[in-house]
Design a protein around this motif. Structure first.
Motif, mmCIF file in Angstrom:
data_model
loop_
_atom_site.group_PDB
_atom_site.id
_atom_site.type_symbol
_atom_site.label_atom_id
_atom_site.label_comp_id
_atom_site.label_asym_id
_atom_site.label_seq_id
_atom_site.Cartn_x
_atom_site.Cartn_y
_atom_site.Cartn_z
ATOM 1 N N GLU A 293 -3.951 12.466 4.014
ATOM 2 C CA GLU A 293 -3.262 11.191 4.143
ATOM 3 C C GLU A 293 -4.267 10.081 4.480
ATOM 4 O O GLU A 293 -5.337 10.352 5.038
ATOM 5 N N VAL A 294 -3.898 8.849 4.129
ATOM 6 C CA VAL A 294 -4.776 7.702 4.384
ATOM 7 C C VAL A 294 -4.119 6.801 5.416
ATOM 8 O O VAL A 294 -2.926 6.492 5.315
ATOM 9 N N PHE A 295 -4.881 6.379 6.441
ATOM 10 C CA PHE A 295 -4.366 5.421 7.418
ATOM 11 C C PHE A 295 -5.378 4.303 7.577
ATOM 12 O O PHE A 295 -6.582 4.502 7.513
ATOM 13 N N TYR A 296 -4.846 3.089 7.791
ATOM 14 C CA TYR A 296 -5.627 1.868 7.672
ATOM 15 C C TYR A 296 -5.735 1.101 8.987
ATOM 16 O O TYR A 296 -4.860 1.191 9.852
ATOM 17 N N TYR A 297 -6.793 0.318 9.055
ATOM 18 C CA TYR A 297 -6.994 -0.662 10.119
ATOM 19 C C TYR A 297 -6.579 -2.031 9.594
ATOM 20 O O TYR A 297 -7.013 -2.470 8.532
ATOM 21 N N LEU A 298 -5.702 -2.731 10.362
ATOM 22 C CA LEU A 298 -5.234 -4.072 9.998
ATOM 23 C C LEU A 298 -5.606 -5.043 11.111
ATOM 24 O O LEU A 298 -5.104 -4.931 12.231
ATOM 25 N N PRO A 299 -6.477 -6.022 10.853
ATOM 26 C CA PRO A 299 -6.944 -6.921 11.922
ATOM 27 C C PRO A 299 -5.846 -7.789 12.526
ATOM 28 O O PRO A 299 -5.967 -8.211 13.685
ATOM 29 N N GLN A 300 -4.784 -8.082 11.779
ATOM 30 C CA GLN A 300 -3.696 -8.908 12.328
ATOM 31 C C GLN A 300 -2.696 -8.096 13.142
ATOM 32 O O GLN A 300 -1.876 -8.653 13.867
ATOM 33 N N HIS B 44 0.839 -1.194 0.000
ATOM 34 C CA HIS B 44 0.000 0.000 0.000
ATOM 35 C C HIS B 44 0.880 1.251 0.000
ATOM 36 O O HIS B 44 1.026 1.937 1.026
ATOM 37 N N PRO B 45 1.435 1.599 -1.145
ATOM 38 C CA PRO B 45 2.315 2.774 -1.203
ATOM 39 C C PRO B 45 1.590 4.085 -0.910
ATOM 40 O O PRO B 45 2.235 5.100 -0.625
ATOM 41 N N ASP B 46 0.244 4.074 -0.964
ATOM 42 C CA ASP B 46 -0.533 5.285 -0.696
ATOM 43 C C ASP B 46 -0.729 5.533 0.793
ATOM 44 O O ASP B 46 -1.117 6.639 1.202
ATOM 45 N N ALA B 47 -0.496 4.530 1.613
ATOM 46 C CA ALA B 47 -0.807 4.622 3.044
ATOM 47 C C ALA B 47 0.321 5.273 3.819
ATOM 48 O O ALA B 47 1.500 4.963 3.620
ATOM 49 N N SER B 48 -0.038 6.166 4.742
ATOM 50 C CA SER B 48 0.960 6.834 5.574
ATOM 51 C C SER B 48 1.074 6.207 6.955
ATOM 52 O O SER B 48 2.104 6.335 7.622
ATOM 53 N N ALA B 49 0.000 5.519 7.394
ATOM 54 C CA ALA B 49 -0.006 4.973 8.754
ATOM 55 C C ALA B 49 -1.026 3.849 8.850
ATOM 56 O O ALA B 49 -1.895 3.700 7.988
ATOM 57 N N CYS B 50 -0.906 3.068 9.916
ATOM 58 C CA CYS B 50 -1.874 1.991 10.160
ATOM 59 C C CYS B 50 -1.892 1.641 11.645
ATOM 60 O O CYS B 50 -1.003 2.017 12.408
ATOM 61 N N GLY B 51 -2.922 0.914 12.027
ATOM 62 C CA GLY B 51 -3.063 0.428 13.387
ATOM 63 C C GLY B 51 -4.016 -0.748 13.383
ATOM 64 O O GLY B 51 -4.566 -1.095 12.331
ATOM 65 N N GLY B 52 -4.196 -1.369 14.542
ATOM 66 C CA GLY B 52 -5.040 -2.550 14.573
ATOM 67 C C GLY B 52 -5.775 -2.717 15.878
ATOM 68 O O GLY B 52 -5.856 -1.776 16.693
#
Length: 301
Positions: free
Chosen positions: A207-214, A112-120
């Motif tokens: 910016e886009v940030f995502y939720y990752l279940p793992q 995901h080159p568009d994503a700046s951050a993530c969390g779960g």
């Protein structure tokens, strides 16, 4: 791609070793990550625990620093400055990570080159029996509980990752700056909102940030955090934090937050009656206490 796993700690000797161990025992190449430990003036056995961890896991690239400016934001900023990775991963010092935590993060940013951050997910683990007044909403408050389902997806509608379980591209801090040192825990104080402040800046930058279940953690909750005194101080501090954060943006942002608080009051009153009808009035009453304390802090009362 290298990950920098950043722990910022203050007097958490009970949990710290297991937090580090949960990262070190991941099925993930040791050369592809480092652990950056920032001790924020702990007075317990934190330093000895870190030495023991280094002896037990010599294969892990481990860096230890003492940050003498008191405050979680100071410690996190020190972690950013001392890290050499491409991705900065913040993990709470009283948590353990899910089994495939690091590989999940690495795969995500590569794909995901568009994503700046993530969390779960953040899963509270209570050390005593959960009190009857604890509801979905107060659990989010006290235990940081977070669950957005079992699929990867962007955070929407003002939601964002929990600060103790989040990962950012290095470039985020170069572009948007560091954590606001006027916000965040300082010693035993409960001021917060430093994560919200940062994510607000990212949001304004589209910016886009995502939720990752793992990408999950187990967050350990001691009895102290379920006490009446802690609840009162924490909820008041939430309001105070929001006052500091929004006023730093603009007077308009502060007025908007007060308007939002009025809407939250309406929701809390509705929930109070719903819980009462369901014969669990203690849950509803606790929500009203929560709202009252937040409002006092927000207004500076």
């Amino acid at each position: 791609m290298k990950l920098s796993v950043i722990f910022c700690t203050y007097n958490r000797e009970k949990y710290l070793y297991n937090a580090l161990k949960s990262v070190a025992e991941q099925n993930f190449p040791h050369q592809d990550y480092e652990i950056v430990m920032v001790n924020n003036n702990s007075t317990d056995s934190t330093e000895n625990i870190c030495r023991q961890f280094q002896e037990d896991y010599p294969q892990v690239e481990f860096h230890y620093f003492l940050e003498t400016s008191q405050g979680l934001s100071y410690a996190r900023n020190r972690g950013v400055k001392e890290s050499s990775g491409d991705i900065f991963v913040f993990v709470d010092d009283d948590a353990t990570v899910f089994e495939h935590y690091l590989s999940c993060i690495a795969h995500f940013f590569k794909s995901h080159p568009d994503a700046s951050a993530c969390g779960g997910p953040i899963v509270p683990v209570y050390e005593i029996e959960k009190p009857k007044w604890l509801s979905l909403y107060t659990e989010q408050l006290l235990g940081g509980a977070l669950y957005e389902g079992d699929k990867d997806k962007p955070f929407r509608n003002g939601k964002y990752p929990g600060g103790g379980n989040s990962a950012f591209r290095k470039e985020v801090f170069e572009k948007y700056g560091l954590f606001n040192v006027e916000l965040g825990r300082k010693g035993t104080g409960l001021i917060g909102a430093e994560e919200k402040d940062l994510y607000d800046r990212l949001t304004r930058g589209n910016e886009v940030f995502y939720y990752l279940p793992q990408m999950g953690i187990h967050h350990y909750i001691p009895a102290k955090k379920l006490s009446e005194s802690h609840f009162k101080e924490l909820t008041y501090s939430i309001g105070k934090s929001e006052r500091i954060r929004t006023k730093a943006v603009s007077s308009k942002a502060y007025r908007s937050r007060i308007l939002s608080e009025c809407k939250k009051w309406l929701g809390s009153v509705v929930l109070f009656f719903i819980y009462t009808i369901k014969l669990t009035p203690s849950k509803g009453w606790k929500l009203l206490q929560f709202r009252w304390n937040v409002t006092r802090g927000l207004l500076g009362k």
